[in-house]
Design a protein around this motif. Structure first.
Motif, PDB file in Angstrom:
ATOM      1  N   ALA A 135      -7.667  26.194  11.630  1.00 49.17           N
ATOM      2  CA  ALA A 135      -7.705  27.558  11.828  1.00 49.17           C
ATOM      3  C   ALA A 135      -6.685  28.340  10.796  1.00 49.17           C
ATOM      4  N   LYS A 136      -5.558  26.943  11.089  1.00 49.22           N
ATOM      5  CA  LYS A 136      -4.211  27.950  10.151  1.00 49.22           C
ATOM      6  C   LYS A 136      -4.282  27.814   8.593  1.00 49.22           C
ATOM      7  N   ASN A 137      -5.209  26.905   8.254  1.00 54.93           N
ATOM      8  CA  ASN A 137      -5.111  26.610   6.811  1.00 54.93           C
ATOM      9  C   ASN A 137      -3.886  26.264   6.144  1.00 54.93           C
ATOM     10  N   THR A 138      -3.163  25.481   6.521  1.00 51.08           N
ATOM     11  CA  THR A 138      -1.697  25.126   6.462  1.00 51.08           C
ATOM     12  C   THR A 138      -1.672  24.533   4.872  1.00 51.08           C
ATOM     13  N   TYR A 139      -2.569  23.386   4.721  1.00 47.77           N
ATOM     14  CA  TYR A 139      -2.304  22.671   3.609  1.00 47.77           C
ATOM     15  C   TYR A 139      -3.447  22.560   2.748  1.00 47.77           C
ATOM     16  N   LYS A 140      -3.204  22.338   1.401  1.00 47.81           N
ATOM     17  CA  LYS A 140      -4.457  22.235   0.667  1.00 47.81           C
ATOM     18  C   LYS A 140      -4.762  20.729   0.597  1.00 47.81           C
ATOM     19  N   LEU A 141      -6.283  20.521   0.408  1.00 48.59           N
ATOM     20  CA  LEU A 141      -6.481  19.100   0.343  1.00 48.59           C
ATOM     21  C   LEU A 141      -5.571  18.270  -0.617  1.00 48.59           C
ATOM     22  N   SER A 142      -5.547  18.819  -2.004  1.00 47.45           N
ATOM     23  CA  SER A 142      -4.752  18.167  -3.133  1.00 47.45           C
ATOM     24  C   SER A 142      -3.410  17.757  -2.412  1.00 47.45           C
ATOM     25  N   ASP A 143      -2.923  18.678  -1.545  1.00 49.47           N
ATOM     26  CA  ASP A 143      -1.326  18.395  -1.072  1.00 49.47           C
ATOM     27  C   ASP A 143      -1.408  17.125   0.149  1.00 49.47           C
ATOM     28  N   LEU A 144      -2.562  17.231   0.815  1.00 50.12           N
ATOM     29  CA  LEU A 144      -2.579  16.100   1.719  1.00 50.12           C
ATOM     30  C   LEU A 144      -2.625  14.987   1.079  1.00 50.12           C
ATOM     31  N   PHE A 145      -3.253  14.695  -0.093  1.00 50.26           N
ATOM     32  CA  PHE A 145      -3.090  13.262  -0.624  1.00 50.26           C
ATOM     33  C   PHE A 145      -1.823  12.882  -1.136  1.00 50.26           C
ATOM     34  N   ASP A 146      -0.878  13.691  -0.940  1.00 50.61           N
ATOM     35  CA  ASP A 146       0.527  13.438  -0.952  1.00 50.61           C
ATOM     36  C   ASP A 146       1.415  13.139   0.276  1.00 50.61           C
ATOM     37  N   THR A 147       0.548  13.201   1.301  1.00 43.95           N
ATOM     38  CA  THR A 147       1.194  12.900   2.539  1.00 43.95           C
ATOM     39  C   THR A 147       2.203  11.543   2.540  1.00 43.95           C
ATOM     40  N   VAL A 148       3.175  11.521   3.026  1.00 47.22           N
ATOM     41  CA  VAL A 148       4.077  10.321   3.203  1.00 47.22           C
ATOM     42  C   VAL A 148       4.591  10.442   4.877  1.00 47.22           C
ATOM     43  N   GLY A 154       0.886  -1.243  -0.046  1.00 50.10           N
ATOM     44  CA  GLY A 154      -0.179   0.027  -0.001  1.00 50.10           C
ATOM     45  C   GLY A 154       0.696   1.204  -0.032  1.00 50.10           C
ATOM     46  N   MET A 155       2.177   0.939   0.157  1.00 55.00           N
ATOM     47  CA  MET A 155       2.756   2.365   0.308  1.00 55.00           C
ATOM     48  C   MET A 155       3.563   2.600  -1.143  1.00 55.00           C
ATOM     49  N   VAL A 156       3.375   1.911  -2.277  1.00 48.57           N
ATOM     50  CA  VAL A 156       3.897   2.284  -3.406  1.00 48.57           C
ATOM     51  C   VAL A 156       3.362   3.541  -4.151  1.00 48.57           C
ATOM     52  N   THR A 157       2.251   4.053  -3.655  1.00 45.51           N
ATOM     53  CA  THR A 157       1.708   5.435  -3.878  1.00 45.51           C
ATOM     54  C   THR A 157       1.223   5.983  -2.431  1.00 45.51           C
ATOM     55  N   PRO A 158       1.380   7.364  -2.111  1.00 43.89           N
ATOM     56  CA  PRO A 158       0.995   7.833  -0.780  1.00 43.89           C
ATOM     57  C   PRO A 158      -0.372   7.505  -0.305  1.00 43.89           C
ATOM     58  N   GLU A 170       8.093  15.973   6.071  1.00 42.38           N
ATOM     59  CA  GLU A 170       8.592  17.076   6.674  1.00 42.38           C
ATOM     60  C   GLU A 170       9.859  17.285   7.371  1.00 42.38           C
ATOM     61  N   ALA A 171      11.024  17.992   7.073  1.00 38.82           N
ATOM     62  CA  ALA A 171      12.287  17.739   7.998  1.00 38.82           C
ATOM     63  C   ALA A 171      12.142  17.788   9.240  1.00 38.82           C
ATOM     64  N   ASP A 172      11.042  18.544   9.853  1.00 35.82           N
ATOM     65  CA  ASP A 172      11.144  18.673  11.402  1.00 35.82           C
ATOM     66  C   ASP A 172       9.884  17.656  11.707  1.00 35.82           C
ATOM     67  N   PRO A 173      10.412  16.617  12.658  1.00 36.81           N
ATOM     68  CA  PRO A 173       9.571  15.652  13.014  1.00 36.81           C
ATOM     69  C   PRO A 173       8.112  15.972  13.738  1.00 36.81           C
ATOM     70  N   GLU A 174       8.278  17.057  14.254  1.00 35.90           N
ATOM     71  CA  GLU A 174       6.901  17.462  14.970  1.00 35.90           C
ATOM     72  C   GLU A 174       5.932  17.886  13.890  1.00 35.90           C
ATOM     73  N   VAL A 175       6.677  18.774  12.843  1.00 32.02           N
ATOM     74  CA  VAL A 175       5.885  19.261  11.718  1.00 32.02           C
ATOM     75  C   VAL A 175       5.053  17.948  10.762  1.00 32.02           C
ATOM     76  N   ASN A 176       6.234  17.049  10.696  1.00 34.76           N
ATOM     77  CA  ASN A 176       5.686  15.994   9.922  1.00 34.76           C
ATOM     78  C   ASN A 176       4.344  15.162  10.669  1.00 34.76           C
ATOM     79  N   SER A 177       4.644  14.996  11.959  1.00 30.87           N
ATOM     80  CA  SER A 177       3.579  14.053  12.648  1.00 30.87           C
ATOM     81  C   SER A 177       2.500  14.967  12.751  1.00 30.87           C
ATOM     82  N   ASN A 178       2.439  16.334  12.849  1.00 32.79           N
ATOM     83  CA  ASN A 178       1.183  17.054  12.681  1.00 32.79           C
ATOM     84  C   ASN A 178       0.491  16.888  11.368  1.00 32.79           C
ATOM     85  N   ARG A 179       1.298  16.921  10.287  1.00 35.10           N
ATOM     86  CA  ARG A 179       0.762  16.633   9.015  1.00 35.10           C
ATOM     87  C   ARG A 179       0.200  15.330   8.895  1.00 35.10           C
ATOM     88  N   VAL A 180       0.725  14.227   9.336  1.00 32.82           N
ATOM     89  CA  VAL A 180       0.167  12.765   9.205  1.00 32.82           C
ATOM     90  C   VAL A 180      -0.860  12.700   9.917  1.00 32.82           C
TER      91      VAL A 180
END
Length: 766
Positions: free
Chosen positions: A552-565, A519-523, A569-579
């Protein structure tokens, strides 16, 4: 890496976090646990509570090379500002004078101001300086002045603080600490300070009284040992560390004992320094007898090993020397002796398990050299003695759970199954998926998990748990969630992230084809973690405050979130937040606003058509929903906590018409009955009349709570001991398809593996 000596409720030291990332060929101790194959391994985030709840919990400086400040001053001794605006050294109450002379003076006047402070603790407020005060106090020329003063004072050091040498040491420590946290404000430190600091330390350690085993000397020595860490000079002073290791006995007075405790900071950071930036590895190669002294430090003080002791805490780092190739041959017999000299459970476990971990991390494939190839098998029955079966689909292996806690956990998981299918729908298990049983492993707390899980289950323990799917196509494969109790909320009982991880099991069985790697061959992480967060919070009825705040921060577009792996993100905390948080938001939006799209994507996931799913997400959907997603974040999340999870689009059991026969046991050929219920061990009996020529009868149960299993008996009543076919999943999602059933009355039943209610049952005849 997380520091190995992580002290939690039981005070046990946990092995280093990157305990084991993969098995080395030929090493039995590094093979997969029994009943597993290729791992679908999903790590669980560490709880912030597990870090902050215990004041003695400290992240190792392998996570950060920030210098550690002094032990906190008494609460009544906080820094104060006088009416005249002067910063008061309040660590010792009214006995301390103000620090304006230290902040504003230079040269001899600065040294005099420091020596005028009546005691060492008067310097504590210096560690909290920021802004211009930090710049005025700790710029390099002033640090050089104090370092030179320490050098000169050390020549006459008499083993006490009679000449206020401690105030000079604490000033330097505070300077390194503040500069490390405020480099742009304080300014850079260069060769001038480097040379002056080494001169000061050389002079102090040359003083004969610096080795006095007294509280008076220890009060100064423990701060100077920490200054070795501050100045990043562990290699230069390896002989000092050797003396401490070779001389220490448990009867040392408290302040000298503290000096030994601070050796941990020095060696921890020294091994973590890139390219041997602190020279410690080179020093060990130059004098490998330090290793013998270090081993002797452990065995000589073996009677002091008591879970929460300096010998375990400092001794565990001996294993890190295996990361120096030239030292392996000398170290192997030393480590073999220590690991097998003391028990692997109880008070001595922190040293034996940490050193055992180091042999696998730094000398993989050589478990036989340490006689620990069977270490996991040895500790398993001792550490996880409790075994409990919830039902055919769930079993628990635990370190210490009461009967009530076991029952509560079983109920939570069984009922979650029904909730999952209510939200996702129920199209049956993925074709070829034989993961019909999940084992939940529960350690007593995070420390116990980190101490033993790497050895028993071959997993990384720098996390809050691990879900391992294995290969769901292999008969006998054991899906397993390895976890720990949330000890910080006791007496409330909870297994950390239990419902999140159970969702991974359900998602893998009903939505995601094959194993995790497939299941990881694509995001797919937007869905994998997003649905786990949604089901976990939704099932428990909890508000996801962190995700709602992120909306409330509106950090990501939905289309970008479909790319999450993972690791994006370089910062582990930022990456955990995104995931996790943004995964929750993306999935919640899609389930609410575009459920048909979700079902279309899941249809691809269930078939293993990862490319097709990716095309749906990135081309068919693309950016079409980005604007609406942003509006949803700003409106629904701001005013309605991002709304609620809707039920899945109706399946066959929901769309079939209600049955009309007066006898509630009787079904028409194509109908449903709702609200079915039975208590544990009892049945909800049913029957339907089939004309001749029926090719197929499909029975489907969905919804409700508890655990109802579906049995078909043909021409006789269906029970758990007399049946022709059965479906016994966890929860109430059951389907049976009977080909060429006989004409006439046929019988089927819902058997209560656990009390169930609110179940819908339908018949479909073809």
């Amino acid at each position: 890496m997380l520091g190995a000596a992580v002290v939690m409720t039981l005070g046990l030291f946990a092995p280093q976090s990157q305990a084991f990332a993969g098995a080395a060929a030929g090493d039995p101790a590094q093979a997969a646990a029994p009943g597993t194959t290729a791992s679908r391994a999903i790590p669980v985030p560490k709880s912030p509570h597990a870090i902050s709840a215990n004041p003695r919990f400290r992240l190792s400086s392998q996570d950060t090379d920030e210098e550690t400040g002094p032990r906190p001053a008494p609460a009544t001794a906080a820094a104060k500002t006088s009416k005249s605006g002067k910063l008061l050294a309040g660590a010792a109450g009214d006995a301390c004078s103000d620090l304006s002379g230290v902040i504003n003076n230079t040269g001899t006047a600065l040294v005099t101001a420091l020596k005028t402070l009546p005691q060492i603790t008067c310097t504590y407020p210096l560690f909290g300086l920021t802004g211009q005060d930090a710049r005025n106090t700790f710029r390099e020329d002033k640090m050089v002045t104090v370092a030179n003063a320490l050098r000169d004072a050390s020549a006459a050091y008499n083993g006490t603080n009679g000449n206020q040498i401690g105030q000079l040491v604490l000033f330097l420590r505070a300077g390194y600490y503040v500069q490390d946290n405020n480099a742009a404000t304080v300014g850079d430190y260069g060769t001038a300070l480097d040379g002056a600091a080494k001169g000061a330390l050389d002079a102090f350690f040359a003083a004969p009284r610096s080795k006095d085993v007294t509280d008076a000397n220890g009060a100064i020595l423990n701060e100077v040992v920490t200054l070795i860490d501050s100045t990043q000079t562990a290699g230069r002073y390896a002989s000092v560390l050797k003396w401490l290791l070779g001389s220490y006995v448990s009867s040392w007075p408290g302040q000298m004992n503290l000096s030994m405790q601070h050796v941990e900071w020095v060696v921890d950071n020294a091994f973590a320094a890139k390219d041997d930036g602190r020279g410690f590895r080179a020093a060990l190669k130059a004098d490998p007898t330090i290793l013998d002294t270090w081993a002797g430090f452990i065995t000589r003080n073996g009677a002091s090993l008591n879970r929460d002791d300096v010998v375990s805490n400092v001794g565990r780092f001996l294993g890190h020397a295996l990361d120096v190739p030239e030292l392996k041959e000398r170290l192997r017999p030393l480590l073999k002796d220590i690991i097998n000299r003391y028990p692997n459970v109880g008070p001595t476990a922190p040293i034996t398990m940490n050193l055992g971990w180091a042999t696998r991390q730094f000398d993989r494939g050589n478990c036989a050299a340490y006689a620990i190839c069977d270490l996991g098998d040895r500790v398993l029955p001792l550490v996880l003695p409790t075994q409990h079966v919830c039902n055919d689909g769930i079993k628990i292996r635990a370190q210490d759970m009461s009967p009530d806690q076991l029952a509560t956990t079983c109920t939570s998981l069984i009922n979650q199954d029904a909730y999952f299918h209510r939200i996702i729908g129920d199209k049956g298990a993925i074709a070829g998926d034989v993961n019909t049983n999940l084992e939940v492993v529960a350690f007593d707390d995070y420390t116990q998990y980190a101490l033993y899980a790497w050895a028993i289950y071959n997993i990384d323990v720098d996390n809050g748990g691990m879900y391992e799917e294995g290969n769901p196509a292999v008969p006998g494969n054991q899906a397993r969630f390895i976890a720990h109790e949330a000890s910080w909320i006791r007496p409330t009982f909870e297994i950390w992230n239990l419902n999140h991880e159970y969702t991974h099991y359900l998602d893998g069985r009903y939505n995601m084809y094959g194993d995790f790697e497939a299941g990881m061959v694509t995001p797919t992480i937007w869905w994998v973690e997003g649905i786990a967060e949604n089901i976990s919070y939704g099932y428990k009825g909890e508000r996801n405050a962190d995700a709602i705040a992120e909306a409330a921060k509106n950090t990501y577009k939905l289309s970008d979130l479909f790319d999450t792996v993972y690791g994006q993100e370089a910062d582990p905390e930022v990456n955990s937040n995104r995931v996790y948080r943004w995964g929750w938001l993306a999935v919640r939006y899609m389930l609410q606003k575009h459920p048909s799209d979700v079902q279309a994507v899941l249809g691809k996931y269930r078939a293993g058509d990862w490319t097709g799913a990716r095309t749906l997400l990135k081309q068919t959907i693309g950016t079409r929903y980005d604007a609406d997603f942003a509006t949803w974040l700003a409106t629904d999340c701001a005013t309605n906590d991002c709304g609620t999870l809707p039920d899945a689009p109706a399946g066959p059991s929901e769309t079939a018409p209600l049955c009309t026969a007066a006898d509630t046991r009787q079904f028409d050929q194509n109908c449903r009955r709702d609200g079915l219920a039975a208590t544990t061990g009892n049945y909800s009996y049913h029957f339907v009349y089939l004309p001749a020529g029926v090719k197929q009868l499909t029975l489907t149960a969905t919804g409700g709570t508890g655990n109802a299993d579906l049995y078909y008996g043909g021409a006789t009543w269906a029970t758990t001991s007399a049946y022709q076919a059965k479906s016994t999943n966890a929860g109430n999602g059951e389907t049976l398809t009977i080909d060429n059933p006989p004409a006439g009355w046929v019988f089927f039943s819902l058997a209560a593996a656990q009390d169930f209610s609110g179940v819908s049952l339908s018949t479909q005849v073809k």
